[in-house]
Design a protein around this motif. Structure first.
Motif, PDB file in Angstrom:
ATOM      1  N   PHE A   1       0.837  -1.205   0.000  1.00 59.89           N
ATOM      2  CA  PHE A   1       0.000   0.000   0.000  1.00 59.89           C
ATOM      3  C   PHE A   1       0.870   1.253   0.000  1.00 59.89           C
ATOM      4  CE2 PHE A   1      -3.413  -2.432   2.612  1.00 59.89           C
ATOM      5  CZ  PHE A   1      -3.860  -3.079   1.474  1.00 59.89           C
TER       6      PHE A   1
ATOM      7  N   LYS B   1       3.945   1.602  -1.111  1.00 59.32           N
ATOM      8  CA  LYS B   1       4.584   1.776  -2.423  1.00 59.32           C
ATOM      9  C   LYS B   1       3.616   2.419  -3.405  1.00 59.32           C
ATOM     10  CE  LYS B   1       7.814  -2.075  -2.076  1.00 59.32           C
ATOM     11  NZ  LYS B   1       8.193  -3.386  -2.619  1.00 59.32           N
ATOM     12  N   ILE B   2       2.379   1.976  -3.404  1.00 59.70           N
ATOM     13  CA  ILE B   2       1.380   2.554  -4.304  1.00 59.70           C
ATOM     14  C   ILE B   2       1.128   4.010  -3.930  1.00 59.70           C
ATOM     15  CG2 ILE B   2      -1.043   2.448  -5.026  1.00 59.70           C
ATOM     16  CD1 ILE B   2      -0.734  -0.669  -4.654  1.00 59.70           C
ATOM     17  N   HIS B   3       1.053   4.273  -2.651  1.00 60.58           N
ATOM     18  CA  HIS B   3       0.838   5.646  -2.175  1.00 60.58           C
ATOM     19  C   HIS B   3       1.996   6.546  -2.617  1.00 60.58           C
ATOM     20  CE1 HIS B   3      -1.741   7.785   0.884  1.00 60.58           C
ATOM     21  NE2 HIS B   3      -0.847   8.699   0.566  1.00 60.58           N
TER      22      HIS B   3
ATOM     23  N   LEU C   1       4.035   6.078  -5.207  1.00 59.87           N
ATOM     24  CA  LEU C   1       3.939   6.281  -6.654  1.00 59.87           C
ATOM     25  C   LEU C   1       2.835   7.277  -6.995  1.00 59.87           C
ATOM     26  CD1 LEU C   1       4.446   2.664  -8.057  1.00 59.87           C
ATOM     27  CD2 LEU C   1       6.081   4.567  -8.079  1.00 59.87           C
ATOM     28  N   HIS C   2       1.729   7.185  -6.295  1.00 60.56           N
ATOM     29  CA  HIS C   2       0.611   8.120  -6.518  1.00 60.56           C
ATOM     30  C   HIS C   2       1.061   9.568  -6.323  1.00 60.56           C
ATOM     31  CE1 HIS C   2      -3.330   9.981  -6.250  1.00 60.56           C
ATOM     32  NE2 HIS C   2      -2.973  10.466  -5.076  1.00 60.56           N
TER      33      HIS C   2
ATOM     34  N   TYR D   1      10.940   2.652 -11.228  1.00 57.75           N
ATOM     35  CA  TYR D   1       9.636   3.279 -11.045  1.00 57.75           C
ATOM     36  C   TYR D   1       9.740   4.755 -10.672  1.00 57.75           C
ATOM     37  CZ  TYR D   1       8.032  -1.544 -10.977  1.00 57.75           C
ATOM     38  OH  TYR D   1       7.780  -2.847 -11.297  1.00 57.75           O
TER      39      TYR D   1
ATOM     40  N   LEU E   1       1.667   1.992 -11.663  1.00 57.19           N
ATOM     41  CA  LEU E   1       0.626   2.631 -10.855  1.00 57.19           C
ATOM     42  C   LEU E   1      -0.746   2.428 -11.494  1.00 57.19           C
ATOM     43  CD1 LEU E   1      -0.256   4.407  -8.474  1.00 57.19           C
ATOM     44  CD2 LEU E   1       0.282   6.412  -9.908  1.00 57.19           C
TER      45      LEU E   1
ATOM     46  N   ALA F   1      -1.766  -1.109 -10.886  1.00 61.08           N
ATOM     47  CA  ALA F   1      -2.112  -1.295  -9.468  1.00 61.08           C
ATOM     48  C   ALA F   1      -3.488  -0.716  -9.169  1.00 61.08           C
ATOM     49  CB  ALA F   1      -1.052  -0.649  -8.573  1.00 61.08           C
ATOM     50  N   LYS F   2      -3.774   0.467  -9.702  1.00 61.01           N
ATOM     51  CA  LYS F   2      -5.088   1.082  -9.480  1.00 61.01           C
ATOM     52  C   LYS F   2      -6.200   0.208 -10.044  1.00 61.01           C
ATOM     53  CE  LYS F   2      -3.852   5.977  -9.354  1.00 61.01           C
ATOM     54  NZ  LYS F   2      -4.027   7.280 -10.052  1.00 61.01           N
TER      55      LYS F   2
ATOM     56  N   ILE G   1      -6.589  -2.730  -7.735  1.00 59.61           N
ATOM     57  CA  ILE G   1      -7.180  -2.296  -6.465  1.00 59.61           C
ATOM     58  C   ILE G   1      -8.686  -2.090  -6.637  1.00 59.61           C
ATOM     59  CG2 ILE G   1      -7.351  -0.345  -4.851  1.00 59.61           C
ATOM     60  CD1 ILE G   1      -4.293  -0.011  -5.235  1.00 59.61           C
TER      61      ILE G   1
END
Length: 111
Positions: free
Chosen positions: A9, A11-13, A15-16, A56, A82, A85-86, A89
């Motif tokens: 989570f 890592k995704i945050h 990248l966001h 990334y 990203l 992943a979105k 998710i």
């Protein structure tokens, strides 16, 4: 196992936010803390380095108040990751929430 989920989570945050504007460690620690992730620099900086090594993120340096600050920016490869992943998710959240709300498929009866 929860630690692995949360690191995903995070890592995704990261990248966001890196997709929105250049980020730096201390600001990301504060941003993640707003969401309940209390990370130490010893956890976040290796994660930023790893995302950079994997292609990334890219890193630039700027002098701020007489000190070097490292900024991280998402790469094209990071944007693709990203986006994927979105998508995953959204699919997972929809499925999990449907099941919780009783809108999902009926469980198969045992034989």
């Amino acid at each position: 196992m929860l630690r692995d989920f949360f690191l995903g989570f995070i890592k995704i945050h990261v990248l966001h936010h890196a997709a929105q504007e250049p980020i730096y460690g201390v600001a990301m620690i504060a941003e993640l803390a707003r969401h309940g992730y209390n990370l130490s620099p010893g956890t976040l900086y290796p994660l930023l380095h790893s995302l950079t090594e994997q292609g990334y993120l890219t890193r630039t340096e700027r002098i701020v108040d007489g000190r070097i600050r490292k900024y991280y920016i998402i790469t094209d490869e990071g944007r693709v990751a990203l986006h994927e992943a979105k998508r995953k998710i959204a699919e997972l959240v929809q499925e999990v929430l449907e099941d919780e709300q009783g809108g999902g498929p009926s469980p198969t009866p045992p034989m």
